[in-house]
Design an enzyme around this catalytic site. Structure first.
Site, PDB file in Angstrom:
ATOM      1  N   HIS A  16       0.602  -1.117  -0.069  1.00 24.27           N
ATOM      2  CA  HIS A  16       0.009  -0.127  -0.041  1.00 24.27           C
ATOM      3  C   HIS A  16       0.970   1.444  -0.056  1.00 24.27           C
ATOM      4  CE1 HIS A  16      -3.025  -2.621   2.169  1.00 24.27           C
ATOM      5  NE2 HIS A  16      -3.668  -2.488   1.205  1.00 24.27           N
ATOM      6  N   LYS A  40     -17.681  -5.850   7.759  1.00 21.51           N
ATOM      7  CA  LYS A  40     -16.436  -6.522   8.059  1.00 21.51           C
ATOM      8  C   LYS A  40     -15.806  -6.650   9.541  1.00 21.51           C
ATOM      9  CE  LYS A  40     -13.940  -6.492   3.521  1.00 21.51           C
ATOM     10  NZ  LYS A  40     -12.566  -6.147   3.101  1.00 21.51           N
ATOM     11  N   ARG A  89      -1.882  -6.134  -8.421  1.00 22.14           N
ATOM     12  CA  ARG A  89      -0.895  -7.390  -8.283  1.00 22.14           C
ATOM     13  C   ARG A  89      -0.633  -8.256  -9.321  1.00 22.14           C
ATOM     14  NH1 ARG A  89      -3.012  -8.081  -2.340  1.00 22.14           N
ATOM     15  NH2 ARG A  89      -4.936  -8.205  -3.704  1.00 22.14           N
ATOM     16  N   SER A 127      -3.033  -7.600   3.003  1.00 18.40           N
ATOM     17  CA  SER A 127      -3.108  -7.310   4.427  1.00 18.40           C
ATOM     18  C   SER A 127      -3.458  -8.646   5.124  1.00 18.40           C
ATOM     19  CB  SER A 127      -4.309  -6.406   4.757  1.00 18.40           C
ATOM     20  OG  SER A 127      -4.026  -5.145   4.348  1.00 18.40           O
TER      21      SER A 127
HETATM   22  O1  PNS Z   1      -9.061  -2.474   0.323  1.00 18.04           O
HETATM   23  P1  PNS Z   1     -10.125  -3.079  -0.352  1.00 18.04           P
HETATM   24  O2  PNS Z   1     -10.741  -3.894   0.708  1.00 18.04           O
HETATM   25  O3  PNS Z   1      -9.791  -4.058  -1.647  1.00 18.04           O
HETATM   26  O4  PNS Z   1     -11.006  -1.999  -0.821  1.00 18.04           O
HETATM   27  C1  PNS Z   1     -12.170  -2.049  -1.422  1.00 18.04           C
HETATM   28  C2  PNS Z   1     -12.854  -0.775  -1.690  1.00 18.04           C
HETATM   29  C3  PNS Z   1     -13.089  -0.213  -0.274  1.00 18.04           C
HETATM   30  C4  PNS Z   1     -12.183   0.184  -2.562  1.00 18.04           C
HETATM   31  C5  PNS Z   1     -14.710  -1.140  -2.278  1.00 18.04           C
HETATM   32  O5  PNS Z   1     -15.204  -1.969  -1.494  1.00 18.04           O
HETATM   33  C6  PNS Z   1     -15.451   0.269  -2.061  1.00 18.04           C
HETATM   34  O6  PNS Z   1     -15.004   1.115  -2.974  1.00 18.04           O
HETATM   35  N1  PNS Z   1     -16.398   0.095  -1.286  1.00 18.04           N
HETATM   36  C7  PNS Z   1     -17.253   1.259  -1.298  1.00 18.04           C
HETATM   37  C8  PNS Z   1     -18.566   1.165  -1.586  1.00 18.04           C
HETATM   38  C9  PNS Z   1     -18.633   1.362  -3.070  1.00 18.04           C
HETATM   39  O7  PNS Z   1     -18.469   2.521  -3.420  1.00 18.04           O
HETATM   40  N2  PNS Z   1     -19.139   0.558  -4.010  1.00 18.04           N
HETATM   41  C10 PNS Z   1     -19.047   0.472  -5.451  1.00 18.04           C
HETATM   42  C11 PNS Z   1     -17.890   0.131  -6.146  1.00 18.04           C
HETATM   43  S1  PNS Z   1     -18.131  -1.558  -6.146  1.00 18.04           S
END
Ligand code: PNS
Length: 191
Positions: A16, A40, A89, A127
């Site tokens: 990150h 979560k 990745r 993570s």
């Molecule tokens: O670190 P992560 O868990 O891969 O991050 C995922 C994240 C937070 C970027 C994604 O889950 C997100 O944007 N969640 C907010 C809800 C949202 O906007 N959903 C629409 C896009 S799928």
């Protein structure tokens, strides 16, 4: 141009951090945004994660750290950002990330997703991998910033030393968990 780097960051890893550093060279401002996700069960509270990221990025003057809930594109618009940064990745990431980028595009045509290829040395890193290694007693010093490693070691050390936990406020504090976390969620803690 302002970019948002959204994610769970539970906890922030060197992968990150590498993306944040590189993003900070590409954009005027990068806001690392921790999702407040009630679905979560995180190891660290949102406030702890924000602190961990702030300490890790203290040397980057154009990086801010914040939290958000709801849709990422709404948060990006609120911050007057034009870009979402996401790391790639492997091919497996690509499928998920492309779907997310397309979904976000249907929600806002103003926000572009910019993918940065993860540096080679962090292509395996997540993570979850960090937590799994630490949980089974392995070293994570090469995977996360030193203060984050310490936080994680503390979490799991307490978990191992408290062999017969009483379900009290004190016990939950030891694990640095949000107080609302039900102990029933952690079967390994059951006596
Ligand atoms: O670190 P992560 O868990 O891969 O991050 C995922 C994240 C937070 C970027 C994604 O889950 C997100 O944007 N969640 C907010 C809800 C949202 O906007 N959903 C629409 C896009 S799928």
């Amino acid at each position: 141009m302002i970019a948002i780097y959204p994610g769970s960051f539970d906890p922030i890893t060197l992968g990150h951090l590498d993306l944040i550093q590189r993003g900070s060279r590409l954009f005027n401002k990068v806001i690392v945004a921790v999702l407040r996700n009630p679905n979560k069960m995180p190891l660290f509270s949102v406030q702890q994660r924000i602190e961990q990221i702030r300490l890790s990025t203290a040397h980057l003057p154009n990086v801010e750290v914040d939290s958000f809930d709801g849709l990422t594109v709404n948060y990006a618009q609120m911050q007057q950002a034009q870009v979402l940064i996401r790391g790639l990745r492997a091919v497996s990431d690509f499928e998920v990330e492309l779907q997310m980028a397309h979904t976000n595009k249907t929600l806002s045509t103003q926000i572009e997703t910019v993918f940065l290829a993860t540096s080679n040395e962090y292509s395996f890193l997540s993570s979850s991998v960090v937590k799994e290694i630490a949980r089974f007693g392995g070293s994570i010093d090469h995977l996360v910033p030193p203060h984050v490693a310490l936080d994680i070691y503390q979490c799991y050390a307490h978990q191992q030393t408290v062999s017969n936990p009483i379900k009290t406020e004190t016990t939950q504090n030891l694990r640095n968990l949000p107080m609302e976390t039900p102990m029933e969620t952690f079967p390994e803690w059951e006596v």
